[in-house]
Design a protein around this motif. Structure first.
Motif, PDB file in Angstrom:
ATOM      1  N   SER A   1     -69.329  39.667  -3.830  1.00  0.00           N
ATOM      2  CA  SER A   1     -69.617  38.345  -3.267  1.00  0.00           C
ATOM      3  C   SER A   1     -71.115  38.083  -3.291  1.00  0.00           C
ATOM      4  O   SER A   1     -71.917  38.993  -3.072  1.00  0.00           O
ATOM      5  CB  SER A   1     -69.100  38.244  -1.827  1.00  0.00           C
TER       6      SER A   1
ATOM      7  N   TRP B   1     -73.716  28.633   0.978  1.00  0.00           N
ATOM      8  CA  TRP B   1     -72.438  28.666   0.260  1.00  0.00           C
ATOM      9  C   TRP B   1     -72.248  30.062  -0.320  1.00  0.00           C
ATOM     10  O   TRP B   1     -73.158  30.901  -0.265  1.00  0.00           O
ATOM     11  CB  TRP B   1     -72.389  27.591  -0.826  1.00  0.00           C
ATOM     12  N   SER B   2     -71.060  30.321  -0.835  1.00  0.00           N
ATOM     13  CA  SER B   2     -70.738  31.653  -1.353  1.00  0.00           C
ATOM     14  C   SER B   2     -70.033  31.544  -2.694  1.00  0.00           C
ATOM     15  O   SER B   2     -69.380  30.539  -2.998  1.00  0.00           O
ATOM     16  CB  SER B   2     -69.839  32.423  -0.371  1.00  0.00           C
ATOM     17  N   GLU B   3     -70.170  32.617  -3.491  1.00  0.00           N
ATOM     18  CA  GLU B   3     -69.430  32.749  -4.740  1.00  0.00           C
ATOM     19  C   GLU B   3     -68.835  34.154  -4.773  1.00  0.00           C
ATOM     20  O   GLU B   3     -69.522  35.120  -4.450  1.00  0.00           O
ATOM     21  CB  GLU B   3     -70.327  32.507  -5.949  1.00  0.00           C
ATOM     22  N   HIS B   4     -67.556  34.244  -5.170  1.00  0.00           N
ATOM     23  CA  HIS B   4     -66.850  35.516  -5.131  1.00  0.00           C
ATOM     24  C   HIS B   4     -66.333  35.868  -6.522  1.00  0.00           C
ATOM     25  O   HIS B   4     -65.684  35.046  -7.188  1.00  0.00           O
ATOM     26  CB  HIS B   4     -65.698  35.445  -4.130  1.00  0.00           C
TER      27      HIS B   4
ATOM     28  N   TRP C   1     -64.891  33.329 -11.027  1.00  0.00           N
ATOM     29  CA  TRP C   1     -65.652  33.201  -9.782  1.00  0.00           C
ATOM     30  C   TRP C   1     -65.037  32.079  -8.960  1.00  0.00           C
ATOM     31  O   TRP C   1     -64.631  31.043  -9.510  1.00  0.00           O
ATOM     32  CB  TRP C   1     -67.120  32.885 -10.061  1.00  0.00           C
TER      33      TRP C   1
ATOM     34  N   SER D   1     -66.101  29.657  -5.849  1.00  0.00           N
ATOM     35  CA  SER D   1     -67.168  29.210  -4.943  1.00  0.00           C
ATOM     36  C   SER D   1     -66.544  28.559  -3.714  1.00  0.00           C
ATOM     37  O   SER D   1     -65.525  27.861  -3.803  1.00  0.00           O
ATOM     38  CB  SER D   1     -68.119  28.242  -5.641  1.00  0.00           C
TER      39      SER D   1
ATOM     40  N   TRP E   1     -64.336  29.026 -11.221  1.00  0.00           N
ATOM     41  CA  TRP E   1     -65.290  28.983 -12.321  1.00  0.00           C
ATOM     42  C   TRP E   1     -64.924  29.987 -13.410  1.00  0.00           C
ATOM     43  O   TRP E   1     -64.534  31.109 -13.115  1.00  0.00           O
ATOM     44  CB  TRP E   1     -66.707  29.287 -11.822  1.00  0.00           C
TER      45      TRP E   1
ATOM     46  N   GLY F   1     -66.238  24.624 -14.065  1.00  0.00           N
ATOM     47  CA  GLY F   1     -65.526  24.719 -12.803  1.00  0.00           C
ATOM     48  C   GLY F   1     -64.412  23.704 -12.660  1.00  0.00           C
ATOM     49  O   GLY F   1     -64.489  22.587 -13.176  1.00  0.00           O
TER      50      GLY F   1
END
Length: 222
Positions: free
Chosen positions: A84, A94-97, A108, A110, A122, A199
């Motif tokens: 992450s 914000w986050s991206e996993h 990914w 988000s 993504w 995305g």
């Protein structure tokens, strides 16, 4: 004569007292109804839907708490969260996993609240599109026209397997097409290389979160 007069007065006084009692009782009932109606109006009234947005996270898991080791189900396909990235630009976060599945697909997800929750899946652009560069107001690629939506620089921290250093900075350019498709450019550190991704915005109902054993469960069943 005197006794008759006194009797008449007593009878009249009794009638007045009875009438006054009726009036007082009527006023009391009216005030009670009035206060009761006003209170219900202030409290909003009406039934509350228990499956409204506020309870979606309790039923499907909270994407804001997503982290390495969790399982994400997207459109009936399960992915493991390998790592992450958490970003901060001023007060905006914000986050991206990084997601991986049994077939080897690497994607990914988000997660952003601005203020409504937005989930975007993504996919990295193929080698033939890595020549794309950010900056123009409009980018045409793969039959779509994307317009620049926002750009900036943020700090990030990395947890788990992301292929990046534990912390650093990233520059980004985000583009949006008329059909809400997304195009993103991210440049981490001083590498001078842009990560290009396409995305797709997800509906909340398309995503289910299964926390790892180390987390308190957030998923329930209706």
């Amino acid at each position: 004569m005197m006794n008759g007069t006194i009797a008449y007065l007593v009878t009249g006084l009794g009638c007045l007292i009875a009438t006054a009692g009726v009036v007082v009782a009527a006023i009391a009932v009216w005030q009670t109804r009035t206060r009761g109606g006003s209170s219900r109006k202030r409290s909003g009234g009406g039934p509350v839907d228990p499956f409204h947005t506020g309870d979606t996270d309790a039923l499907r898991g909270d994407p804001r708490r997503l982290g390495p080791g969790d399982i994400v189900e997207i459109r009936a396909q399960s992915y493991a969260v390998r790592g992450s990235l958490h970003f901060a630009e001023g007060s905006w976060t914000w986050s991206e996993h990084f997601l991986d599945d049994a077939r080897g697909d690497k994607l990914w997800l988000s997660v952003e609240s601005d203020p409504d929750l937005e989930l975007v899946l993504w996919r990295a652009a193929g080698p033939d599109l890595q020549h794309l560069q950010p900056g123009p107001a409009v980018v045409d690629v793969a039959g779509r026209r994307y317009r620049l939506d926002e750009s900036g620089q943020a700090r990030f921290t990395s947890v788990g397997a992301t292929g990046l250093t534990p912390s650093g900075f990233v520059r980004y350019f985000d583009y949006t097409a008329p059909d809400n498709a997304r195009l993103s450019f991210e440049g981490f550190g001083d590498s001078g290389r842009w990560e290009v991704g396409f995305g797709e915005v997800l509906h909340r109902a398309e995503v289910m979160i299964y926390p790892s054993a180390g987390q308190a469960p957030t998923v329930g069943k209706a």
